[in-house]
Write an enzyme that holds these catalytic residues in place. Structure first.
Site, short mmCIF file in Angstrom:
data_model
loop_
_atom_site.label_atom_id
_atom_site.label_comp_id
_atom_site.label_asym_id
_atom_site.label_seq_id
_atom_site.Cartn_x
_atom_site.Cartn_y
_atom_site.Cartn_z
N GLY A 13 -51.04 -10.29 -48.77
CA GLY A 13 -50.19 -11.48 -47.75
C GLY A 13 -50.72 -10.96 -46.44
CB ILE A 34 -57.08 -3.16 -56.49
CG1 ILE A 34 -57.67 -2.24 -58.09
CG2 ILE A 34 -55.96 -4.17 -56.88
CD1 ILE A 34 -56.27 -1.39 -58.55
N GLY A 73 -51.98 -1.27 -48.66
CA GLY A 73 -52.24 -1.12 -50.10
C GLY A 73 -51.04 -0.79 -50.82
CB SER A 76 -46.42 -6.41 -51.42
OG SER A 76 -46.45 -7.50 -52.25
CB SER A 112 -40.92 -2.46 -46.47
OG SER A 112 -39.95 -3.56 -46.60
CG HIS A 114 -37.09 -4.26 -48.67
ND1 HIS A 114 -35.89 -4.98 -48.88
CD2 HIS A 114 -38.28 -5.28 -48.67
CE1 HIS A 114 -36.23 -6.39 -48.88
NE2 HIS A 114 -37.38 -6.37 -48.80
CE1 TYR A 138 -42.92 -2.78 -51.19
CE2 TYR A 138 -40.83 -3.28 -50.31
CZ TYR A 138 -42.28 -3.23 -50.19
OH TYR A 138 -43.23 -3.49 -49.07
CB SER A 167 -39.85 -11.65 -43.60
OG SER A 167 -38.65 -10.98 -43.91
C1 15L Z 1 -41.23 -6.81 -47.98
O1 15L Z 1 -41.70 -5.60 -47.91
C2 15L Z 1 -42.03 -7.44 -48.97
O2 15L Z 1 -43.47 -6.83 -49.20
C3 15L Z 1 -42.29 -8.97 -48.43
O3 15L Z 1 -42.65 -9.65 -49.61
C4 15L Z 1 -40.94 -9.57 -48.33
O4 15L Z 1 -40.30 -9.89 -49.19
C5 15L Z 1 -40.18 -8.64 -47.12
O5 15L Z 1 -40.37 -7.20 -47.74
C6 15L Z 1 -38.91 -9.33 -46.99
O6 15L Z 1 -37.91 -8.48 -46.90
O7 15L Z 1 -38.94 -10.40 -46.38
#
Ligand code: 15L
Length: 274
Positions: A13, A34, A73, A76, A112, A114, A138, A167
């Site tokens: 993305g 990949i 990479g 995600s 991220s 996350h 993740y 995001s």
């Molecule tokens: C991320 O790390 C994801 O890769 C992406 O797909 C979204 O979900 C984003 O976080 C998010 O938190 O919106």
């Protein structure tokens, strides 16, 4: 100006959104994925590589004549522990180790939100170096990615910047994204700042636009030269009309990681069946 940039996960993305935006006069983008990548468009200065970030020989070959790497990479989204360990954690180690071996001195890593998903919004603005509070396997892989980046910067003097991306989509897709959105154009501005800031060493920065509803520090990103130009607010009315306000007691409203902190993302229980 960075002449040749290796972008891993170039077919994903964020990679797809950056492919055209990071193309500049005199620059070659070496795009690695990949999966098969779309062929070069007319006049597009790209080199296409089909390889896994877990393959050391392929990654060393991909580093040849490269000035900087943008590492997007890996998986995600949330996956099983096995996949996260192999592709995201071991893959990031392979990438950094290949860069070190080949003398590539600058690496920009896609971390991220996350990585700190369990940070509560009520705690106030999320600082650039907010302590890891991953919400998923993740998220753990993004903490590991940041730790590996820190190791390679401190031990080998490399410049490594981890971007805690909110995001990154063309438009915010739900109410939470009104806070976490990074427009693709701001994303490109931030990647450019990470590529050109003089001797940054190791940094962690938030990857978000200048959202009125944001709750993330932009101090470190700005220190690198990033100046966001977009704000999710222009989409707020439409998003709220479509989705309604968030239930304030839901994980989606309470935590940085949103719904990822809820039961749908409990991979351990899913895998074990209990
Ligand atoms: C991320 O790390 C994801 O890769 C992406 O797909 C979204 O979900 C984003 O976080 C998010 O938190 O919106």
């Amino acid at each position: 100006m960075t002449a040749r940039i290796l972008i891993t996960g170039a077919g994903g993305g964020v990679g797809t959104l950056m492919r055209t935006r990071l193309a500049t006069e005199g620059r070659v983008l070496r795009l690695l994925d990949i999966a098969e990548l779309p062929a070069a468009a007319d006049g597009e200065n790209v080199e296409l590589v089909e390889a896994s970030v877990t393959d050391m020989a392929a990654m060393e070959a991909a580093m040849k004549d490269v000035d900087a790497v943008i590492h997007l990479g890996g998986h995600s989204l949330e996956e099983s522990w096995d996949k996260i360990l192999r592709v995201n954690i071991d893959g990031t180690h392979t990438l950094l180790e290949a860069a070190r071996r080949c003398g590539v001195r600058r690496v920009v890593l896609a971390s991220s939100n996350h990585a700190v998903g369990y940070l509560e919004r009520a705690d106030g603005e999320a600082g650039d170096y907010a302590f890891p509070r991953p919400d998923t396997y993740y998220g753990v892989s993004k903490v590991a990615l940041e730790a590996l980046g820190s190791l390679y910067a401190d031990r080998y003097g490399m410049d490594v910047i981890a971007i805690r991306i909110g995001s990154c989509f063309e438009k915010p897709r739900d109410v939470r994204m009104l806070s976490t959105w990074m427009s693709p154009d701001d994303g490109a501005r931030l990647f450019e700042a990470c590529l050109s800031a003089p001797s940054p060493g190791f940094r962690v920065v938030w990857g978000v636009s200048g959202n009125k509803r944001g709750w993330f520090s932009l101090d470190e990103a700005r220190a690198l030269g990033y100046e966001p130009q977009d704000d999710s607010e222009e989409y707020a009315a439409a998003v709220l009309e479509q989705h309604g306000e968030l239930d304030p007691s839901s994980p989606a409203a309470k935590y940085v990681g949103g719904a990822w902190c809820g039961p749908d993302f409990d991979t351990a229980v899913k895998e074990a069946g209990r």
